[in-house]
Design a protein around this motif. Structure first.
Motif, PDB file in Angstrom:
ATOM      1  N   ILE A 156       0.894  -1.153  -0.134  1.00 25.71           N
ATOM      2  CA  ILE A 156      -0.107  -0.030   0.097  1.00 25.71           C
ATOM      3  C   ILE A 156       0.912   1.220  -0.023  1.00 25.71           C
ATOM      4  CG2 ILE A 156      -1.887   1.396   1.319  1.00 25.71           C
ATOM      5  CD1 ILE A 156      -2.787  -1.391   2.368  1.00 25.71           C
ATOM      6  N   SER A 157       1.015   2.088  -0.945  1.00 29.16           N
ATOM      7  CA  SER A 157       1.980   3.081  -1.343  1.00 29.16           C
ATOM      8  C   SER A 157       1.370   4.489  -1.138  1.00 29.16           C
ATOM      9  CB  SER A 157       2.434   2.883  -2.860  1.00 29.16           C
ATOM     10  OG  SER A 157       1.422   3.065  -3.669  1.00 29.16           O
ATOM     11  N   ASP A 158       0.021   4.471  -1.071  1.00 28.21           N
ATOM     12  CA  ASP A 158      -0.634   5.859  -0.716  1.00 28.21           C
ATOM     13  C   ASP A 158      -1.994   5.816  -0.476  1.00 28.21           C
ATOM     14  OD1 ASP A 158      -0.587   8.843  -0.574  1.00 28.21           O
ATOM     15  OD2 ASP A 158      -0.863   8.993  -2.636  1.00 28.21           O
ATOM     16  N   GLU A 204       3.806   4.584 -11.887  1.00 29.19           N
ATOM     17  CA  GLU A 204       2.453   5.277 -11.292  1.00 29.19           C
ATOM     18  C   GLU A 204       2.732   5.629  -9.753  1.00 29.19           C
ATOM     19  OE1 GLU A 204      -2.181   6.034 -11.283  1.00 29.19           O
ATOM     20  OE2 GLU A 204      -1.281   4.251 -12.255  1.00 29.19           O
ATOM     21  N   GLU A 205       3.323   4.611  -9.304  1.00 25.76           N
ATOM     22  CA  GLU A 205       3.726   4.682  -7.943  1.00 25.76           C
ATOM     23  C   GLU A 205       4.505   5.694  -7.582  1.00 25.76           C
ATOM     24  OE1 GLU A 205       4.602   1.590  -4.187  1.00 25.76           O
ATOM     25  OE2 GLU A 205       5.875   1.578  -5.985  1.00 25.76           O
ATOM     26  N   ALA A 206       5.692   5.746  -8.292  1.00 26.12           N
ATOM     27  CA  ALA A 206       6.901   6.883  -8.228  1.00 26.12           C
ATOM     28  C   ALA A 206       6.327   7.813  -8.647  1.00 26.12           C
ATOM     29  CB  ALA A 206       8.127   6.365  -9.192  1.00 26.12           C
ATOM     30  N   SER A 207       5.371   8.171  -9.677  1.00 20.27           N
ATOM     31  CA  SER A 207       4.928   9.654  -9.910  1.00 20.27           C
ATOM     32  C   SER A 207       3.937  10.271  -8.447  1.00 20.27           C
ATOM     33  CB  SER A 207       4.192   9.492 -11.218  1.00 20.27           C
ATOM     34  OG  SER A 207       2.987   8.870 -10.884  1.00 20.27           O
ATOM     35  N   LEU A 219      11.916  13.571 -10.058  1.00 21.89           N
ATOM     36  CA  LEU A 219      11.447  12.547 -11.072  1.00 21.89           C
ATOM     37  C   LEU A 219      10.681  13.333 -12.209  1.00 21.89           C
ATOM     38  CD1 LEU A 219      10.550   9.613  -8.705  1.00 21.89           C
ATOM     39  CD2 LEU A 219      12.756  10.225  -9.851  1.00 21.89           C
ATOM     40  N   CYS A 220      10.890  13.017 -13.434  1.00 21.24           N
ATOM     41  CA  CYS A 220      10.212  13.297 -14.484  1.00 21.24           C
ATOM     42  C   CYS A 220       8.516  13.224 -14.544  1.00 21.24           C
ATOM     43  CB  CYS A 220      10.680  13.169 -15.788  1.00 21.24           C
ATOM     44  SG  CYS A 220      12.178  13.475 -16.114  1.00 21.24           S
ATOM     45  N   CYS A 221       8.283  11.832 -13.969  1.00 20.40           N
ATOM     46  CA  CYS A 221       6.863  11.401 -13.782  1.00 20.40           C
ATOM     47  C   CYS A 221       6.078  12.120 -12.633  1.00 20.40           C
ATOM     48  CB  CYS A 221       6.886  10.079 -13.477  1.00 20.40           C
ATOM     49  SG  CYS A 221       7.922   9.217 -12.187  1.00 20.40           S
ATOM     50  N   GLN A 251      13.878   4.743  -9.810  1.00 22.85           N
ATOM     51  CA  GLN A 251      13.351   4.448  -8.467  1.00 22.85           C
ATOM     52  C   GLN A 251      12.226   3.432  -8.636  1.00 22.85           C
ATOM     53  OE1 GLN A 251      12.591   7.800  -5.972  1.00 22.85           O
ATOM     54  NE2 GLN A 251      14.628   8.506  -6.042  1.00 22.85           N
ATOM     55  N   CYS A 252      11.463   3.580  -9.636  1.00 23.34           N
ATOM     56  CA  CYS A 252      10.113   2.469  -9.838  1.00 23.34           C
ATOM     57  C   CYS A 252      10.631   1.192 -10.036  1.00 23.34           C
ATOM     58  CB  CYS A 252       9.410   3.008 -10.725  1.00 23.34           C
ATOM     59  SG  CYS A 252      10.125   3.196 -12.487  1.00 23.34           S
ATOM     60  N   GLY A 253      12.054   0.964 -10.406  1.00 20.93           N
ATOM     61  CA  GLY A 253      12.583  -0.494 -10.687  1.00 20.93           C
ATOM     62  C   GLY A 253      12.616  -1.000 -12.036  1.00 20.93           C
TER      63      GLY A 253
END
Length: 327
Positions: A156-158, A204-207, A219-221, A251-253
């Protein structure tokens, strides 16, 4: 005043990051579009646009129609109509540029995806919104503990609360399908709200979370990139980069999105250069050899002379490709 740390204190001065809502660290400027038509009046006979772009937490943006009784401008906090309640967001774009954005994202003016703005947010609703935003971190932590207790292979990221506090959306990532029905029951009982689970990808998680890339910039995203195109290792090969997964991964892998930025230029310039092992002759020396390397941006090739056993770099215009003779 997009993030909770930018709200004003009793003395009227900004607290938190003290950037008056213009910081780039949280979500104040996330995916912001510069309105270059802001100071231009509509032409004679052209009705002003009745649509605005509203951003909620992080990068989630939607288009809304506002009634004639109010005039929403960029920066206004507005109450939007949702099912079983309301939500609160900030207007990020208004005026004729909204129609251009809608056309770019293929959203029709009569689409059911366009919501309705009810009114401008009052101070009570803004204070409640800030309180909910501050509560999200503890709710996310508790939800993660519940998922671990149920041995669910998910992250759960957010967490995003609805403006009225009646609903919360939990964003998660998972490699495989997850049965979270029991988790939803436990969270609904613990938090006394309606729960919505939404699976997102690694990019999308990284963004949503943001961060600093290996280039030293945000991050660009999470700042301006809105479309996530597939990135292949061929983009790295064209740019003659080391195929080291640790250096090519973000960073998103996944492979860095920036690998696609210049690959078309490399592909265009590479077509002008001969491939490796192509037999060529250097014009001003008359020596013959074969291509063993290429410098795509410099438009130079490395030629190895068979009689001397050494390689030298030559500009493209100084070599001639030897065609095989027909028998």
């Amino acid at each position: 005043m997009s993030c909770s740390s930018c709200s004003n204190s009793s003395g009227g001065t900004p607290r938190g990051c003290k950037s008056n809502g213009t910081c780039g660290s949280d979500s104040c400027n996330k995916l912001t579009v510069f309105d270059w038509l802001e100071n231009m009046e509509p032409a004679n006979g052209v009705a002003p646009s009745s649509f605005v772009e509203v951003r909620f937490k992080n990068s989630r943006k939607e288009f809304f129609r506002f009634p004639d009784t109010i005039h929403a401008r960029a920066g206004n906090l507005v109450i939007t109509e949702v099912q079983h309640g309301y939500d609160l967001g900030i207007v990020t774009l208004s005026g004729p540029l909204v129609s251009i954005q809608m056309k770019r994202k293929k959203v029709e003016e009569d689409s059911t995806a366009i919501g309705q703005i009810l009114r401008l947010a009052n101070q009570t609703e803004i204070d409640k919104w800030h309180e909910l935003r501050e509560r999200e971190a503890s709710v996310q932590k508790r939800a993660r503990e519940m998922a671990i207790a149920l041995q669910l292979n998910m992250k759960i990221s957010d967490v995003e609360y609805q403006g009225d506090g009646k609903k919360a959306t939990f964003y998660y990532t998972a490699e495989h399908r997850v049965d979270f029905r029991q988790l939803i029951k436990d969270m609904a009982q613990a938090f006394s709200i309606r729960i919505e689970m939404k699976q997102i990808g690694m990019r999308e998680e990284a963004s949503r979370l943001g961060g600093i890339g290996s280039c030293g910039r945000e991050l660009c995203c999470s700042t301006w990139l809105t479309d996530f195109r597939s990135v292949s290792s061929g983009a790295a090969r064209y740019q003659q980069l080391s195929l080291n997964p640790q250096k090519l991964s973000g960073q998103c892998g996944r492979l860095k999105c920036c690998l696609n930025y210049e690959v078309e230029t490399y592909e265009h310039l590479a077509k002008k250069l001969p491939r490796n092992e192509t037999k060529v002759m250097v014009k001003y020396t008359g020596a013959k050899g074969r291509v063993v390397g290429r410098s795509i941006l410099d438009q130079m090739v490395k030629v190895l002379f068979t009689d001397e056993g050494r390689g030298e770099l030559f500009p493209l215009e100084d070599i001639e490709i030897l065609r095989p003779t027909k028998k």
